[in-house]
Design a protein around this motif. Structure first.
Motif, PDB file in Angstrom:
ATOM      1  N   VAL A  67      17.223  22.668  52.719  1.00  0.00           N
ATOM      2  CA  VAL A  67      17.690  23.134  54.022  1.00  0.00           C
ATOM      3  C   VAL A  67      18.972  22.396  54.383  1.00  0.00           C
ATOM      4  N   ARG A  68      19.970  23.159  54.840  1.00  0.00           N
ATOM      5  CA  ARG A  68      21.263  22.608  55.238  1.00  0.00           C
ATOM      6  C   ARG A  68      21.656  23.154  56.602  1.00  0.00           C
ATOM      7  N   GLY A  69      22.472  22.407  57.318  1.00  0.00           N
ATOM      8  CA  GLY A  69      23.135  22.908  58.510  1.00  0.00           C
ATOM      9  C   GLY A  69      22.238  23.042  59.721  1.00  0.00           C
ATOM     10  N   GLN A  70      22.758  23.746  60.726  1.00  0.00           N
ATOM     11  CA  GLN A  70      22.003  23.992  61.939  1.00  0.00           C
ATOM     12  C   GLN A  70      22.454  25.307  62.548  1.00  0.00           C
ATOM     13  N   GLY A  71      21.577  25.901  63.336  1.00  0.00           N
ATOM     14  CA  GLY A  71      21.827  27.218  63.898  1.00  0.00           C
ATOM     15  C   GLY A  71      20.687  28.138  63.531  1.00  0.00           C
ATOM     16  N   PRO A  72      20.853  29.449  63.717  1.00  0.00           N
ATOM     17  CA  PRO A  72      19.790  30.388  63.355  1.00  0.00           C
ATOM     18  C   PRO A  72      19.490  30.330  61.861  1.00  0.00           C
ATOM     19  N   LEU A  73      18.241  30.602  61.504  1.00  0.00           N
ATOM     20  CA  LEU A  73      17.839  30.476  60.106  1.00  0.00           C
ATOM     21  C   LEU A  73      18.415  31.604  59.258  1.00  0.00           C
ATOM     22  N   LEU A  74      18.940  31.227  58.106  1.00  0.00           N
ATOM     23  CA  LEU A  74      19.388  32.164  57.078  1.00  0.00           C
ATOM     24  C   LEU A  74      18.716  31.755  55.773  1.00  0.00           C
ATOM     25  N   LEU A  75      17.830  32.607  55.262  1.00  0.00           N
ATOM     26  CA  LEU A  75      17.138  32.344  54.006  1.00  0.00           C
ATOM     27  C   LEU A  75      17.854  33.069  52.880  1.00  0.00           C
ATOM     28  N   LEU A  76      18.221  32.336  51.837  1.00  0.00           N
ATOM     29  CA  LEU A  76      18.890  32.892  50.670  1.00  0.00           C
ATOM     30  C   LEU A  76      17.900  32.946  49.510  1.00  0.00           C
ATOM     31  N   ILE A  77      17.681  34.133  48.945  1.00  0.00           N
ATOM     32  CA  ILE A  77      16.745  34.307  47.834  1.00  0.00           C
ATOM     33  C   ILE A  77      17.539  34.592  46.565  1.00  0.00           C
ATOM     34  N   PRO A  78      17.521  33.671  45.605  1.00  0.00           N
ATOM     35  CA  PRO A  78      18.313  33.866  44.394  1.00  0.00           C
ATOM     36  C   PRO A  78      17.653  34.837  43.430  1.00  0.00           C
ATOM     37  N   GLY A  79      18.460  35.372  42.519  1.00  0.00           N
ATOM     38  CA  GLY A  79      17.937  36.203  41.452  1.00  0.00           C
ATOM     39  C   GLY A  79      18.067  35.497  40.119  1.00  0.00           C
ATOM     40  N   GLY A  80      17.600  36.144  39.066  1.00  0.00           N
ATOM     41  CA  GLY A  80      17.736  35.586  37.727  1.00  0.00           C
ATOM     42  C   GLY A  80      17.037  34.253  37.577  1.00  0.00           C
ATOM     43  N   THR A  81      17.689  33.341  36.865  1.00  0.00           N
ATOM     44  CA  THR A  81      17.099  32.030  36.588  1.00  0.00           C
ATOM     45  C   THR A  81      17.839  30.889  37.280  1.00  0.00           C
ATOM     46  N   GLY A  82      18.844  31.226  38.101  1.00  0.00           N
ATOM     47  CA  GLY A  82      19.676  30.175  38.679  1.00  0.00           C
ATOM     48  C   GLY A  82      18.996  29.329  39.730  1.00  0.00           C
ATOM     49  N   GLY A  83      18.084  29.914  40.492  1.00  0.00           N
ATOM     50  CA  GLY A  83      17.388  29.177  41.533  1.00  0.00           C
ATOM     51  C   GLY A  83      18.325  28.657  42.607  1.00  0.00           C
ATOM     52  N   THR A  84      17.872  27.616  43.288  1.00  0.00           N
ATOM     53  CA  THR A  84      18.629  27.021  44.381  1.00  0.00           C
ATOM     54  C   THR A  84      20.042  26.620  43.957  1.00  0.00           C
ATOM     55  N   ALA A  85      20.161  26.096  42.749  1.00  0.00           N
ATOM     56  CA  ALA A  85      21.458  25.599  42.284  1.00  0.00           C
ATOM     57  C   ALA A  85      22.521  26.691  42.275  1.00  0.00           C
ATOM     58  N   SER A  86      22.126  27.934  42.020  1.00  0.00           N
ATOM     59  CA  SER A  86      23.109  29.013  41.960  1.00  0.00           C
ATOM     60  C   SER A  86      23.668  29.368  43.326  1.00  0.00           C
ATOM     61  N   LEU A  87      23.009  28.900  44.400  1.00  0.00           N
ATOM     62  CA  LEU A  87      23.414  29.244  45.760  1.00  0.00           C
ATOM     63  C   LEU A  87      24.165  28.123  46.468  1.00  0.00           C
ATOM     64  N   THR A  88      24.313  26.978  45.821  1.00  0.00           N
ATOM     65  CA  THR A  88      24.917  25.823  46.477  1.00  0.00           C
ATOM     66  C   THR A  88      26.310  26.129  47.010  1.00  0.00           C
ATOM     67  N   GLY A  89      27.112  26.863  46.229  1.00  0.00           N
ATOM     68  CA  GLY A  89      28.488  27.141  46.633  1.00  0.00           C
ATOM     69  C   GLY A  89      28.585  27.884  47.941  1.00  0.00           C
ATOM     70  N   ILE A  90      27.714  28.878  48.164  1.00  0.00           N
ATOM     71  CA  ILE A  90      27.775  29.618  49.429  1.00  0.00           C
ATOM     72  C   ILE A  90      26.940  28.949  50.506  1.00  0.00           C
ATOM     73  N   ALA A  91      25.880  28.219  50.113  1.00  0.00           N
ATOM     74  CA  ALA A  91      25.009  27.586  51.109  1.00  0.00           C
ATOM     75  C   ALA A  91      25.755  26.512  51.891  1.00  0.00           C
ATOM     76  N   ASP A  92      26.546  25.707  51.207  1.00  0.00           N
ATOM     77  CA  ASP A  92      27.289  24.647  51.888  1.00  0.00           C
ATOM     78  C   ASP A  92      28.256  25.232  52.913  1.00  0.00           C
ATOM     79  N   ASP A  93      28.898  26.335  52.553  1.00  0.00           N
ATOM     80  CA  ASP A  93      29.857  26.971  53.454  1.00  0.00           C
ATOM     81  C   ASP A  93      29.151  27.591  54.664  1.00  0.00           C
ATOM     82  N   LEU A  94      28.065  28.300  54.430  1.00  0.00           N
ATOM     83  CA  LEU A  94      27.352  28.979  55.511  1.00  0.00           C
ATOM     84  C   LEU A  94      26.635  28.011  56.440  1.00  0.00           C
TER      85      LEU A  94
END
Length: 280
Positions: free
Chosen positions: A20-47
């Motif tokens: 979990v990162r940041g603050q504000g309304p909740l945004l849940l990101l569900i990855p596909g394939g085999t990347g898992g959480t790591a594949s979303l780090t680039g957009i998660a930090d920004d959002l």
């Protein structure tokens, strides 16, 4: 960049690693394939500058372990995992959810079954090939991949799978002509991606690509759904169901940067497109 808060959540048959990162309304990101959480780090930090961003490894991927490693996988079970995270992080409050590829299928099922928990869903290239007019052809593809995996092993099965997904694969090299060089942080995840491929090819792809959403019910929920496809994957198999559903539902198909894995290859631009999609 602030380090995420890391948690473990027990669900039926698995333990989910989530961040979990940041603050504000909740945004849940569900990855596909085999990347898992790591594949979303680039957009998660920004959002995270605008949202409380939750990411997780789907059951059986990376740090989210299965009680039974041989358990069959089901879309409904994966969607319920996402619901459990919403209940943990945003109890009683409708949340925003983004899903990519197989994660987009889980997001669609969650919308269909628990719409009261969702304010808006963005589904990027959900490969729900059963909705397509030529579904039988893609059903046969999945069967070929399974048979190749069983008789010849992982890499030949991956080659069959890639050939079935891409509109422009080079027959001499087996590589997609639209491939781009991955950012260093994405290239560093190659070991994790490869480690998860047998599970993905053997359990996730067959179960998720045989899933058929309830189109009539989806029509009643279309005001909460944004369907998206990659600008560089127009015509490829994962793109086509998103385009088909958008036309069926009478909504506009949003085009995001890159191709099927645009969130990895174009994280900054992809994050901005996602932010705009949630703003409506």
């Amino acid at each position: 960049m602030t380090a995420p808060t890391i948690g473990r959540l027990r669900v039926d048959g698995a333990t989910l690693h989530h961040e979990v990162r940041g603050q504000g309304p909740l945004l849940l990101l569900i990855p596909g394939g085999t990347g898992g959480t790591a594949s979303l780090t680039g957009i998660a930090d920004d959002l995270a500058a605008e949202y409380t961003v939750a990411t997780y490894d789907p059951r059986g991927i990376s740090r989210s372990t299965l009680d039974d490693p041989d358990a069959e996988q089901h879309v409904a079970e994966h969607a319920d995992d996402a619901l459990r995270l919403l209940d943990l992080l945003s109890p009683g409050e409708p949340a925003r959810v983004f899903g990519s590829s197989s994660g987009a299928i889980a997001a669609l099922h969650l919308l269909l079954t628990r719409p009261e928990r969702l304010e808006r869903v963005v589904a990027h290239e959900p490969p729900v090939v059963e909705v397509l007019p030529d579904a039988a052809e893609h059903r046969a593809l999945v069967a070929r991949v399974e048979e190749t995996f069983r008789t010849r092993g992982l890499m030949p099965a991956m080659a069959v799978f890639a050939a079935g997904l891409s509109k422009d694969e080079d027959p001499d090299t087996g590589a997609s002509k639209s491939e781009v060089e991955l950012p260093p942080q994405a290239a560093a995840r190659a070991e994790q991606t490869l480690a998860g491929l047998p599970y993905f090819i053997g359990r996730i792809a067959p179960a998720f690509m045989s899933y058929t959403p309830d189109l009539h019910r989806l029509e009643t929920l279309s005001d909460r759904l944004v369907l998206a496809g990659g600008r560089e994957s127009i015509g490829e198999l994962p793109y086509r169901p998103a385009a088909f559903l958008a036309e069926r539902l009478g909504t506009e198909l949003q085009h995001f940067p890159g191709g099927h894995v645009g969130l990895t290859t174009h994280p900054t631009e992809f994050g901005e497109a996602l932010r705009k999609a949630f703003r409506g």
